[in-house]
Scaffold this motif. Structure first.
Motif, PDB file in Angstrom:
ATOM      1  N   LYS A 190       0.811  -1.220   0.000  1.00  0.00           N
ATOM      2  CA  LYS A 190       0.000   0.000   0.000  1.00  0.00           C
ATOM      3  C   LYS A 190       0.842   1.266   0.000  1.00  0.00           C
ATOM      4  O   LYS A 190       0.588   2.201  -0.752  1.00  0.00           O
ATOM      5  N   PHE A 191       1.835   1.315   0.878  1.00  0.00           N
ATOM      6  CA  PHE A 191       2.627   2.525   1.111  1.00  0.00           C
ATOM      7  C   PHE A 191       4.093   2.194   0.830  1.00  0.00           C
ATOM      8  O   PHE A 191       4.709   1.422   1.557  1.00  0.00           O
ATOM      9  N   LYS A 192       4.626   2.766  -0.224  1.00  0.00           N
ATOM     10  CA  LYS A 192       5.997   2.442  -0.636  1.00  0.00           C
ATOM     11  C   LYS A 192       7.021   3.143   0.256  1.00  0.00           C
ATOM     12  O   LYS A 192       6.690   3.977   1.092  1.00  0.00           O
ATOM     13  N   ASN A 193       8.285   2.821   0.029  1.00  0.00           N
ATOM     14  CA  ASN A 193       9.365   3.383   0.841  1.00  0.00           C
ATOM     15  C   ASN A 193       9.438   4.902   0.742  1.00  0.00           C
ATOM     16  O   ASN A 193       9.141   5.481  -0.300  1.00  0.00           O
ATOM     17  N   TYR A 194       9.888   5.517   1.818  1.00  0.00           N
ATOM     18  CA  TYR A 194      10.252   6.929   1.763  1.00  0.00           C
ATOM     19  C   TYR A 194      11.381   7.106   0.742  1.00  0.00           C
ATOM     20  O   TYR A 194      12.265   6.255   0.618  1.00  0.00           O
ATOM     21  N   GLN A 195      11.343   8.235   0.027  1.00  0.00           N
ATOM     22  CA  GLN A 195      12.392   8.550  -0.933  1.00  0.00           C
ATOM     23  C   GLN A 195      13.109   9.824  -0.503  1.00  0.00           C
ATOM     24  O   GLN A 195      12.491  10.884  -0.386  1.00  0.00           O
ATOM     25  N   ILE A 196      14.393   9.706  -0.263  1.00  0.00           N
ATOM     26  CA  ILE A 196      15.188  10.860   0.162  1.00  0.00           C
ATOM     27  C   ILE A 196      15.661  11.665  -1.051  1.00  0.00           C
ATOM     28  O   ILE A 196      15.792  12.884  -0.988  1.00  0.00           O
ATOM     29  N   VAL A 197      15.926  10.995  -2.156  1.00  0.00           N
ATOM     30  CA  VAL A 197      16.316  11.685  -3.388  1.00  0.00           C
ATOM     31  C   VAL A 197      15.112  12.474  -3.893  1.00  0.00           C
ATOM     32  O   VAL A 197      14.048  11.906  -4.142  1.00  0.00           O
ATOM     33  N   ILE A 198      15.275  13.769  -4.065  1.00  0.00           N
ATOM     34  CA  ILE A 198      14.143  14.645  -4.349  1.00  0.00           C
ATOM     35  C   ILE A 198      13.478  14.308  -5.680  1.00  0.00           C
ATOM     36  O   ILE A 198      14.106  14.384  -6.742  1.00  0.00           O
ATOM     37  N   GLY A 199      12.224  13.924  -5.621  1.00  0.00           N
ATOM     38  CA  GLY A 199      11.400  13.794  -6.814  1.00  0.00           C
ATOM     39  C   GLY A 199      11.424  12.473  -7.537  1.00  0.00           C
ATOM     40  O   GLY A 199      10.603  12.255  -8.432  1.00  0.00           O
ATOM     41  N   CYS A 200      12.322  11.561  -7.190  1.00  0.00           N
ATOM     42  CA  CYS A 200      12.414  10.323  -7.974  1.00  0.00           C
ATOM     43  C   CYS A 200      11.146   9.485  -7.857  1.00  0.00           C
ATOM     44  O   CYS A 200      10.807   8.713  -8.770  1.00  0.00           O
TER      45      CYS A 200
END
Length: 363
Positions: free
Chosen positions: A122-132
């Motif tokens: 349902k909820f994917k990983n947090y992304q630290i790289v902006i916008g990917c």
């Protein structure tokens, strides 16, 4: 026409008064709004506790969500079981509404697991790289089309919602995602939390027009909504997600809000923004306006608020108690979850890493 209005959608004023909008209507119940208020209060407490944990050295970093609770809670409640969420790194309230374990985020920002989470359907990983994450979300949405779970004939239609900030709207990845989404009519909602500041850069330096107007250039609707009004956010996101599920393509939502805290705990916002601006936005606080409305409706009272305060305090106790229980995931363990099935190339990389690590221990 919906999605082309130049008026920001608002259904609840900062003073807690209901207002009408010709295109959008909140159709939920008062009891549901009480639940939304509870979500926002707990999300704010979680954020405050995590910030305090970072200041005590228990977390390496923390990106506060203070002030953005309505944008996140309202949009999260528009997500149905078949839908999928792609967050950036500040969607703590979205995660809470969707039942994601809060220890996931403590562990990530403590540096113990590298985002190696389970139950990511349902909820994917947090992304630290902006916008990917915008590209990931668009690709996933196109996959839903290939799977036949989009459109009026689908038995359980699904859509994707992806969160990004105003700063990310200037990134190449995000704009490429807009192009792909428009070209393939992908069932994706781009939910932009315009909190006015991309770290220390004000929105005025990024765009000479409101961000939602950019969507027309890509060929899909854009809507600006009062991001501190949980009713309006829910109504607009419902509409956008329904469009996506029905096969009508992407939508851009600009939730006009304000980041009351720092960009992250390594940032000092007093260096680049005025105290008067912060005070003005405090008068638009999303929790205060909904509290005022529900009090006037007789839906909550002092006893309810006192019980809510007790629940929030207990959440803080539980979060602090969780810190010593967080176990570090070894680098070797991270290799095991890159792909569903092990590849020859990845196994070679794992062995190379183990050899490198062993050489370091012997040195």
């Amino acid at each position: 026409m919906r999605g082309q209005s130049h008026d920001m959608v608002q259904l609840l004023t900062p003073e807690g008064q209901r207002v009408q909008n010709s295109d959008f209507e909140f159709t939920g119940t008062t009891d549901e709004l009480v639940g939304y208020l509870r979500d926002m209060i707990l999300a704010r407490r979680f954020d405050a506790e995590a910030t305090a944990l970072q200041r005590h050295g228990e977390l390496g970093l923390w990106p506060p969500l203070l002030g953005q609770e309505a944008a996140q809670v309202g949009s999260a409640h528009a997500v149905r079981p078949a839908d999928v969420v792609f967050p950036s790194y500040r969607e703590h309230a979205v995660a809470m509404v969707l039942g994601v374990p809060l220890t996931n985020f403590l562990s990530l920002f403590r540096g113990t697991d590298g985002g190696n989470w389970g139950n990511l359907d349902k909820f994917k990983n947090y992304q630290i790289v902006i916008g990917c994450q915008a590209l990931h979300a668009t690709g996933y949405a196109m996959g839903l089309q290939f799977d036949g779970v989009v459109g009026p004939d689908a038995e359980d239609p699904a859509a994707v919602i992806v969160y990004h900030g105003d700063g990310a709207s200037s990134q190449g990845d995000v704009n490429e995602a807009y192009v792909f989404a428009a070209s393939y009519n992908a069932p994706v909602v781009f939910f932009c939390q315009n909190n006015q500041w991309a770290i220390s850069e004000p929105i005025a330096l990024q765009s000479r027009i409101p961000l939602y107007e950019r969507a027309r250039g890509f060929g899909f609707p854009g809507v600006q909504v009062d991001g501190n009004d949980v009713l309006a956010v829910k109504a607009v996101t419902d509409w956008a997600m329904d469009r996506a599920r029905n096969g009508e393509g992407p939508t851009f939502i600009e939730a006009f809000t304000y980041r009351m805290g720092a960009h992250t705990t390594s940032d000092d916002p007093t260096k680049y923004r005025a105290y008067a601006d912060e005070e003005a936005w405090r008068g638009r606080d999303p929790i205060s306006r909904l509290t005022t409305y529900l009090r006037n409706e007789g839906a909550i009272d002092d006893a309810w608020l006192a019980a809510m305060d007790d629940e929030a305090k207990q959440l803080g106790v539980d979060l602090r108690a969780a810190i010593p229980t967080l176990e570090s995931v070894t680098m070797d363990g991270l290799f095991q979850t890159v792909y569903a099935e092990e590849s020859v190339a990845l196994e070679a990389q794992r062995r190379e890493y183990l050899s490198y690590a062993a050489a370091g221990e012997d040195a």
